[in-house]
Design an enzyme around this catalytic site. Sequence first.
Site, PDB file in Angstrom:
ATOM      1  N   ARG A  99       0.839  -1.219   0.000  1.00 33.01           N
ATOM      2  CA  ARG A  99       0.000   0.000   0.000  1.00 33.01           C
ATOM      3  C   ARG A  99       0.867   1.260   0.000  1.00 33.01           C
ATOM      4  NH1 ARG A  99      -2.331   2.063   4.441  1.00 33.01           N
ATOM      5  NH2 ARG A  99      -2.601   0.024   5.399  1.00 33.01           N
ATOM      6  N   TYR A 145     -17.084  14.247 -15.823  1.00 31.70           N
ATOM      7  CA  TYR A 145     -17.389  12.822 -15.759  1.00 31.70           C
ATOM      8  C   TYR A 145     -18.425  12.593 -14.642  1.00 31.70           C
ATOM      9  CZ  TYR A 145     -16.612   7.855 -14.951  1.00 31.70           C
ATOM     10  OH  TYR A 145     -16.783   6.508 -14.770  1.00 31.70           O
ATOM     11  N   ASP A 186      -8.120  16.629 -15.364  1.00 27.05           N
ATOM     12  CA  ASP A 186      -8.340  15.229 -15.733  1.00 27.05           C
ATOM     13  C   ASP A 186      -7.965  15.098 -17.213  1.00 27.05           C
ATOM     14  OD1 ASP A 186      -9.415  12.824 -16.651  1.00 27.05           O
ATOM     15  OD2 ASP A 186     -11.118  12.880 -15.280  1.00 27.05           O
ATOM     16  N   LYS A 244      -8.558   3.773 -19.514  1.00 22.34           N
ATOM     17  CA  LYS A 244      -8.885   4.167 -20.874  1.00 22.34           C
ATOM     18  C   LYS A 244      -7.642   4.066 -21.772  1.00 22.34           C
ATOM     19  CE  LYS A 244     -12.610   4.944 -18.495  1.00 22.34           C
ATOM     20  NZ  LYS A 244     -12.994   6.232 -17.942  1.00 22.34           N
TER      21      LYS A 244
HETATM   22  C1  LIG Z   1     -13.578   6.741 -16.710  1.00 23.46           C
HETATM   23  C2  LIG Z   1     -13.284   8.124 -16.281  1.00 23.46           C
HETATM   24  C3  LIG Z   1     -13.021   8.422 -14.940  1.00 23.46           C
HETATM   25  C4  LIG Z   1     -13.118   7.368 -13.844  1.00 23.46           C
HETATM   26  O1  LIG Z   1     -12.150   6.393 -13.999  1.00 23.46           O
HETATM   27  P1  LIG Z   1     -12.310   4.884 -13.442  1.00 23.46           P
HETATM   28  O2  LIG Z   1     -11.021   4.264 -13.845  1.00 23.46           O
HETATM   29  O3  LIG Z   1     -13.494   4.287 -14.117  1.00 23.46           O
HETATM   30  O4  LIG Z   1     -12.500   4.992 -11.972  1.00 23.46           O
HETATM   31  C5  LIG Z   1     -12.688   9.716 -14.616  1.00 23.46           C
HETATM   32  N1  LIG Z   1     -12.610  10.689 -15.559  1.00 23.46           N
HETATM   33  C6  LIG Z   1     -12.873  10.443 -16.864  1.00 23.46           C
HETATM   34  C7  LIG Z   1     -12.774  11.550 -17.840  1.00 23.46           C
HETATM   35  C8  LIG Z   1     -13.213   9.156 -17.262  1.00 23.46           C
HETATM   36  O5  LIG Z   1     -13.486   8.915 -18.553  1.00 23.46           O
END
Ligand SMILES: *Cc1c(COP(=O)(O)O)cnc(C)c1O
Length: 396
Positions: free
Chosen positions: A56, A109, A183, A208
Amino acid sequence: MQKEGISTRVVHGGHAKNAENSLSTPIYQTSTFIFDSAEQGGRRFAGQESGYIYTRLGNPTTSQLEERIALLEGGESCTAFSSGMGAISATMLSLLSCGDRLVADKTLYGCTFSLFTETLPRFGVKVELVDMSDLDAFQAAMTPDTTAVYFETIANPNMKVIDISAVSECAHRIAPNCSVVIDNTFASPLLVRPLSLGADVVVHSATKYLNGHGDVIAGFSVSDKERMERIRMVGLKDITGAVLGPQEAFLIIRGLKTLKIRMDAICANAMKVARFLESCPYVDAVYYPGLESSPCHEVAAKEMRQFGGMISFEMHSFDEAKSTLNHVRLCSLAVSLGDAETLIQHPASMTHSTYSREEIEAAGFTDRLIRLSVGLEDPEDIIADLTQAFEAACGK
Ligand SMILES: *Cc1c(COP(=O)(O)O)cnc(C)c1O
């Protein structure tokens, strides 16, 4: 490594020589690490000696991945998380305290939106949502006591592109100590590196494009060493405990090796699909920053190397949108994005179902909107699939 090109960094960045000199990064599938002596254990806990303690707090497979991501984003330090939401919540809960003020873009998001509008206010954080593509509106929302500013590089789901340098400059001019958090999931560091444009922290859903193969949930936060120490030692270690497993870290290291060629191919495919959609009579409006018709095209062309693989488009009615989703064959009806497979989904009822009807309107999209994550298939086949789905859904 900092001076190496981006293609070199995605392949070699952070790789450490190991005892057997293996080419690929070993998976240290362990929860804990053995100390040579009681004294050594004490020194490691006291921070007087470097070395691993417990996964962790750090793990060699994950550390090599974190260094690679830091190099890609051009940041001093990176922490990996077990999801994008883990990274976002740990980052924001580390930076914000009761009574602090957060200014965020109004298009977010879905889960970030509910974290900001429901959870953070429960802990006494004041949150103001504003359309940051309108710099005057953003400037009016900024105050000297603002602690953090938050937005997405290509905003989900309407593909709005916000001027990172202009917003960061304005935020720091009005509140010099505030953290500008971005983000960068939709763009990836291959299209834009927000830290080089004035942002302070970058967060990612690595689920992603970074991993890119639809088989891992993961996230990252990247910043200067000081902020990252807090995000790791409070946000990760104590608050969320959202630790990335070594197996997942290995898979992301593997996925990253093809990030450059994947993004190049996906961006080229997306441009072709966007041009097709723009000329398609069944489609009412197309949102893709690469199209000259996009209101964000100028900002995107200034700050981004390419325009990404995400396209949204509006059908003429909700029923036609829903029926199109029910008639695709090659495209997969699924949320998430950034995979080899083209994915199609309906934001209003799926990824953004945390928004109320009024909030959907305020955020600038409708229930006629379809979101497409363009994949690595032949673009002619993606276009042919959409064409047959439109014809089935809307009548020839
Ligand atoms: C998918 C997504 C998230 C969240 O990510 P997870 O890996 O599903 O927790 C946050 N911001 C954006 C822009 C996303 O597409």
